[in-house]
Write a protein that holds these residues in place. Structure first.
Motif, PDB file in Angstrom:
ATOM      1  N   ILE B 317     -14.678  55.980  61.035  1.00 28.34           N
ATOM      2  CA  ILE B 317     -15.557  54.595  60.890  1.00 28.34           C
ATOM      3  C   ILE B 317     -16.405  54.649  62.434  1.00 28.34           C
ATOM      4  O   ILE B 317     -17.584  54.388  62.253  1.00 28.34           O
ATOM      5  CB  ILE B 317     -14.702  53.461  60.618  1.00 28.34           C
ATOM      6  N   GLU B 320     -19.132  57.357  62.429  1.00 29.25           N
ATOM      7  CA  GLU B 320     -20.209  56.744  61.356  1.00 29.25           C
ATOM      8  C   GLU B 320     -21.162  55.906  62.049  1.00 29.25           C
ATOM      9  O   GLU B 320     -22.248  55.639  61.819  1.00 29.25           O
ATOM     10  CB  GLU B 320     -19.659  56.304  60.180  1.00 29.25           C
ATOM     11  N   ASN B 321     -20.227  54.843  62.539  1.00 32.33           N
ATOM     12  CA  ASN B 321     -21.364  53.593  63.148  1.00 32.33           C
ATOM     13  C   ASN B 321     -22.045  54.132  64.319  1.00 32.33           C
ATOM     14  O   ASN B 321     -23.033  53.500  64.471  1.00 32.33           O
ATOM     15  CB  ASN B 321     -20.051  52.642  63.842  1.00 32.33           C
ATOM     16  N   ILE B 400     -24.812  56.956  55.722  1.00 28.07           N
ATOM     17  CA  ILE B 400     -24.025  55.929  55.995  1.00 28.07           C
ATOM     18  C   ILE B 400     -25.143  54.585  55.915  1.00 28.07           C
ATOM     19  O   ILE B 400     -24.834  53.663  55.506  1.00 28.07           O
ATOM     20  CB  ILE B 400     -23.643  55.984  57.406  1.00 28.07           C
ATOM     21  N   HIS B 431     -18.292  52.942  54.467  1.00 22.80           N
ATOM     22  CA  HIS B 431     -17.455  54.011  54.788  1.00 22.80           C
ATOM     23  C   HIS B 431     -16.724  54.530  53.821  1.00 22.80           C
ATOM     24  O   HIS B 431     -15.981  55.426  53.988  1.00 22.80           O
ATOM     25  CB  HIS B 431     -16.508  53.577  55.930  1.00 22.80           C
TER      26      HIS B 431
END
Lengths: 260, 478
Positions: B317, B320-321, B400, B431
């Motif tokens: 996560i 991805e952020n 994403i 996610h």
């Protein structure tokens, strides 16, 4: 099919009384259910709805009276009867998957010592398909939602390929989509000449879902076509306070004390 | 008290001068017939207890197993009194009868009084056990009879098994295996849904009693090797271990039998190493160790795999952020720049340069971005370094962002959320959305290009076709 009309009624009950540890639960039930009816069993909590179907299926001993299934004793007609117990009655953490549970519907027909065959598996899969649960066949049952669990139970009953079905609160705690799906399947079974008795606790939908109603509160209040039976008077008789005297007398007789 | 002193006396008398290594060799070579008997006995018992224990565990009858194992003790004493020797058959019959009386007593009290099952079980368990101890103490005080080995019934001694004991254990194990194999489906359905089984005409009650009878047999034959006190642990622990590792009953039976066998063997071995220490406790220690291992490391329900999975997920996560933040900074400048400056990114994410650097290192390691010198700046200071997404990084960033915006759009259009309420939900969902769900969403929303805030949604189809292009052309084509 010509001599179909000569066949005995799917369910006939005469003067049935049932008691749990000496406390009467059902009094003098007389009933004859015609073939191809979809019957809703309706009544307040503790009215003996579950007890009635459990007694018919031999799970609770009969106090007095008799029950006939297609003119025979339950034991002799056992393969013609299907059962959907309450969803809460089993442990959903049990180590089986969805297909295993549905296959259990075939066990009664298989008899002792025989293992389920490829045919049995095909039938089980077809039943899962009917309740739209076939993608979940290999899922562990703990990972299902309430509605999905109920569909699995229904699929298991379908796999029994019976002529007379007893279902204990199949609509309890399910989502709207499942409720619609279940009632569609019940209608279809009825149209194929099956007879169904369904314990139900919601009055408004009872009127809509079932073509016959059985109003129960320790005794049989009324039984017949829904439009005739679903009257204010009957409902008051079923749910109103008058019948409390009956249960008070029961307690009195059992304990030897007066109830105020 | 009497028993304990007697137990110690017996052990000291049996002590022989051998090294642990020699003992281990003696055990493992299986040359000693006494060792062979102990090994065979432990294997049989393990299989037996594992199989029946599995049904006990899934039917929540563990306490019944415990009560049963204690209830057999008076029968052991009476069986001995029959002709004042340790005759396996007499003891087997006596113990079985006592066990069945115990179980019947439990059911009778439970059904006819308002006392609940747990109290009844506790009472019957202790009551029968007490009677058993009284009787055994009386026997020990009698002036006649061959009393050797009687004390082993409390804590077990695999080495004390005789050839006739083994024959009895072997036959019971075979019987259990055959019955469970042939009636597997009946045992399965009565364990899962008793009243349904009854309704289909399966003699559910008869199978229940059959299971209880087999259970009693298994407990009784296990007594000498495991002991009254701990035999219920050998029933429950291997089965519970197996339950943690599988979701299918037949696999559970197999694993439970295997773990039972392993525990039995380990117990026999360790007790042998320590010069005939009581076997039961060692078997149970072995079984419990297996359980702890499954509890911690079991692939599906183990604590550690669960923890690692969660940690891995939060790492994912974070990555991805970061990718999403880079995308957003690029988007702010209408994708005119090749990359993002460190300090711009830190400013956008509202965090310190050090935190940003940590996050960037993660995506660098995964090959999602590269670090370049900024041509427009002469400073070599890392703040001024330019982060550019690689094609992989770019694809994942687009995914994403797309997930986030699709979900926002779904919530506002289909679930009637207000546009300013959807962001937080989308932050989590982005996610976990699978490809299938994304396709469904796109279809349902009619392949949208703008999110509720008017920003572009990088499309799935586009990503598949052009995943390897550089960032500029990617967005200009959408």
């Amino acid at each position: 099919m010509i001599d179909d009309y000569r066949e005995a009624a799917p369910l006939e009950i005469h003067d049935l009384t049932v008691a749990y540890q000496k406390k009467p639960v059902l009094y003098g039930i007389d009933l004859e259910v015609p073939k191809g009816s979809l019957v809703g069993i309706v009544g307040p909590n503790g009215a003996g709805k579950s007890t009635l179907i459990k007694t018919i299926m031999g799970l609770v001993p009969i106090g007095s009276g008799w029950i006939k299934i297609f003119g025979k004793s339950f034991k002799k007609a056992i393969t013609r009867v299907g059962y959907v117990p309450q969803r809460e009655s089993v442990d959903w953490d049990f180590p089986v998957n969805v297909l295993d549970v549905v296959l259990m519907g075939r066990y009664g027909r298989l008899g002792l010592l025989k293992k389920p065959s490829k045919d049995d598996k095909d039938i089980a899969m077809a039943c899962l398909e009917k309740v739209k649960m076939s993608p979940y066949a290999n899922r562990q049952i703990a990972n299902l939602s309430g509605g999905q669990q109920q569909r699995v139970f229904l699929a298991r009953a379908l796999a029994q390929e019976s002529d007379l079905y007893f279902m204990d609160e199949p609509f309890a705690g399910v989502d709207a989509a499942t409720e619609t799906a279940i009632i569609e399947i019940l209608q279809e079974l009825k149209n194929r000449g099956k007879t169904l008795l369904v314990v139900h606790h919601d009055l408004p939908t009872a009127k809509q879902y079932f073509d016959r109603l059985l109003l129960l509160n320790m005794r049989l209040v009324a039984f017949g076509p829904t439009e005739e039976i679903f009257t204010m008077e009957n409902l008051q008789k079923t749910y109103g306070g008058r019948l409390t005297i009956l249960s008070d007398v029961a307690v009195e007789r059992n304990l030897g004390v007066k109830v105020d | 008290m009497f028993f304990q002193s007697n137990l110690h006396a017996a052990k000291i008398g049996e002590l022989t001068e051998t090294s642990v290594f020699e003992q281990a060799l003696r055990f493992l070579s299986l040359k000693d017939p006494a060792v062979r008997i102990a090994v065979l006995g432990s294997i049989f018992l393990g299989i037996n207890c594992g199989l029946l224990g599995s049904f006990i565990v899934v039917r929540k009858l563990a306490l019944v197993g415990d009560a049963l194992s204690h209830a057999v003790l008076p029968g052991v004493a009476l069986g001995f009194m029959w002709n004042m020797t340790k005759d396996p058959i007499a003891i087997f019959v006596g113990a079985t009868i006592a066990g069945l009386i115990g179980v019947t007593a439990v059911n009778l009290i439970k059904d006819t009084t308002k006392i609940k099952e747990d109290s009844v079980l506790g009472m019957v368990l202790a009551g029968f056990y007490g009677v058993g101890i009284v009787l055994l103490t009386m026997i020990q005080n009698l002036p006649f009879g061959n009393k050797s080995g009687l004390d082993k019934f409390l804590f077990g001694q695999a080495a004390a098994l005789s050839v006739s004991d083994i024959q009895l254990i072997g036959s019971i194990t075979l019987l259990c295996l055959i019955i469970v194999y042939f009636f597997y489906k009946e045992f399965l359905v009565i364990s899962f849904d008793f009243s349904f089984a009854q309704s289909t005409g399966i003699p559910a009650k008869a199978f229940h009693y059959l299971l209880m009878l087999l259970l009693t047999f298994s407990v009784v034959v296990a007594l000498q090797a495991v002991g009254v006190v701990l035999v219920s642990a050998l029933l429950i622990t291997p089965a519970a271990t197996a339950y943690l590792l599988t979701d299918r009953m037949h696999r559970m039976l197999f694993l439970a039998a295997l773990f039972g066998m392993l525990s039995g063997l380990t117990g026999a071995f360790l007790s042998f190493l320590g010069n005939d220490l009581p076997t039961g406790p060692f078997m149970v220690v072995a079984a419990s160790s297996l359980f702890i291992a499954a509890f911690l490391f079991g692939p599906r329900y183990g604590l550690i795999p669960k923890f690692l999975k969660r940690k891995n997920q939060s790492y994912q996560i974070e990555v991805e952020n970061t990718l999403k933040a880079i995308y957003q900074v690029l988007e702010k400048n209408n994708f005119k720049e090749e990359g993002v400056l460190f300090d711009k990114l830190a400013e956008h994410r509202n965090e310190s340069i050090v935190d940003t650097e940590n996050q960037i290192n993660k995506i660098l390691k995964m090959g999602c971005a590269t670090l370049n010198e900024n041509e427009n700046s002469d400073s070599n200071y890392f703040k001024q370094k330019l982060i550019s997404l690689t094609p992989t990084g770019w694809t994942r960033a687009c995914e994403i962002v797309r997930n986030h915006r699709l979900w926002e759009l779904y919530l506002t259009n289909e679930a009637q959320y207000a546009a300013d309420h959807v962001h937080e939900d989308a932050e989590i969902i982005e996610h976990v959305l699978g490809d299938d769900t994304v396709r469904k969403l796109e279809k349902m929303l009619n392949f949208p290009t703008r999110d509720p805030h008017g920003k572009l949604i990088p499309g799935l189809k586009y990503l598949e076709d052009n995943g390897t292009h550089n960032s500029k052309s990617a967005v200009t084509q959408i």
